[in-house]
Write a protein that holds these residues in place. Structure first.
Motif, mmCIF file in Angstrom:
data_model
loop_
_atom_site.group_PDB
_atom_site.id
_atom_site.type_symbol
_atom_site.label_atom_id
_atom_site.label_comp_id
_atom_site.label_asym_id
_atom_site.label_seq_id
_atom_site.Cartn_x
_atom_site.Cartn_y
_atom_site.Cartn_z
ATOM 1 N N LEU A 273 0.839 -1.195 0.000
ATOM 2 C CA LEU A 273 0.000 0.000 0.000
ATOM 3 C C LEU A 273 0.877 1.248 0.000
ATOM 4 C CD1 LEU A 273 -3.291 0.708 1.751
ATOM 5 C CD2 LEU A 273 -1.400 2.267 2.259
ATOM 6 N N ARG B 184 -8.033 1.357 6.663
ATOM 7 C CA ARG B 184 -7.258 0.382 5.894
ATOM 8 C C ARG B 184 -6.909 -0.836 6.743
ATOM 9 N NH1 ARG B 184 -2.531 4.559 5.626
ATOM 10 N NH2 ARG B 184 -0.996 3.795 7.129
ATOM 11 N N PHE C 6 -9.831 3.951 -2.213
ATOM 12 C CA PHE C 6 -8.566 3.276 -2.455
ATOM 13 C C PHE C 6 -8.398 3.172 -3.970
ATOM 14 C CE2 PHE C 6 -10.098 1.519 1.587
ATOM 15 C CZ PHE C 6 -8.964 1.623 2.400
ATOM 16 N N GLN D 6 -3.585 4.857 -1.169
ATOM 17 C CA GLN D 6 -4.547 5.521 -0.301
ATOM 18 C C GLN D 6 -3.957 6.853 0.145
ATOM 19 O OE1 GLN D 6 -4.954 4.209 3.728
ATOM 20 N NE2 GLN D 6 -7.146 4.664 3.836
#
Length: 306
Positions: free
Chosen positions: A66, A95, A256, A129
């Motif tokens: 991520l 998240r 996202f 994100q």
């Protein structure tokens, strides 16, 4: 042009600290006048994996990379911040909750706002994100799994400047600070001709990748208005002395981001919907005091508003 007040004094002092020590505290103006406080209740660890949702991911997936930005201090709250080496914030809780439901862990890597979407495109990150608003241009290159509704709003010094901002014409003749590569820059650029059309002096735009120079600009009069995310600016109004929330311009779904056609988008969206159905999503938003920015259902690539 700016009458010295608490904001001016505290941020001037922070500038000295930053120059002398390289302290990240300068990105957290609230910390200059009050202890660092933020909600700490645990709203994630009790969640469990949903096997059906985990099965939506590519086979043998146990971790996803991520990409996000690093936000020192608490200036980036409620979205994100770093306190005593720990990442905190609404986005962090959301998240982490998604990861628990999907039965994975995040390998978090830090980039800049401008590089995260390209990083998703080239495969550096599986997911991005960073309060990314859904736009038509972005949906051409990445997929979205929505998890929030945020907006574009204005903040200014409490003792000068406009009493409120509702339209771009209210900015005519002012200096507006915002972040590069953002929906805020897009809106300001696309509306740049509105002042001239109304026979008024155009507004000028200054772009900053972090908030420290914006706070300093508001303090010393070089910036009149900060154009940024609604949730953050409403938080700032209550935590940064001598600032005032001027109004919201528009709202945008936030999501996202994943690669085009990646099965991860649907899995993440379904995980958000599971959290909504169980009430855990509401608990996370309630923890950060942003209930009004919740969504009733996550979607993959909704119709963009920008």
């Amino acid at each position: 042009m700016f009458r010295s007040g608490v904001l001016g004094v505290s941020l001037a002092a922070l500038a000295v600290v930053l120059t002398a020590c390289g302290s990240a505290t300068a990105e957290d103006p609230a910390a200059a006048t009050s202890p660092v406080t933020y909600p700490t209740q645990d709203v994630v660890s009790s969640l469990s994996v949903d096997a059906a949702l985990h099965a939506e991911l590519p086979p043998s997936t146990t971790s996803l990379t991520l990409g996000t930005t690093l936000s020192p201090g608490t200036a980036g709250l409620p979205h994100g911040g770093t306190v005593n080496g720990k990442n905190v914030g609404l986005d962090v809780d959301l998240r982490d909750a998604v990861a628990k439901v999907l039965g994975i862990t995040w390998t978090v890597q830090n980039g800049t706002f401008e590089t995260i979407i390209p990083g998703v495109q080239n495969g550096k990150y599986d997911v991005g994100q960073d309060n990314f608003g859904v736009t038509a241009a972005r949906e051409k290159v990445v997929d979205f799994a929505t998890y929030l509704s945020d907006g574009q709003s204005f903040l200014g010094p409490a003792d000068r400047g406009p009493a409120g901002v509702k339209t771009l014409q209210d900015l005519c003749g002012l200096t507006v600070a915002t972040s590069p590569g953002s929906t805020f820059q897009q809106i300001l650029t696309s509306g740049a001709d509105k002042c001239a059309a109304a026979g008024k002096k155009p507004y000028s735009v200054q772009l900053f990748s972090d908030t420290a120079p914006i706070w300093l600009g508001l303090a010393n009069g070089k910036v009149d208005v900060y154009f940024g995310p609604t949730l953050s600016l409403k938080y700032d109004e209550t935590h940064v002395p001598d600032t005032k929330f001027l109004g919201q311009f528009s709202s945008t779904p936030v999501g996202f981001v994943t690669g085009k056609g990646s099965p991860v988008a649907k899995a993440v969206s379904d995980a958000v919907n599971k959290l909504i159905a169980t009430g855990d999503y509401a608990k996370i938003l309630g923890k950060w005091g942003v209930d009004s920015s919740g969504i009733t259902r996550s979607a993959v690539n909704p119709t963009p508003t920008l």
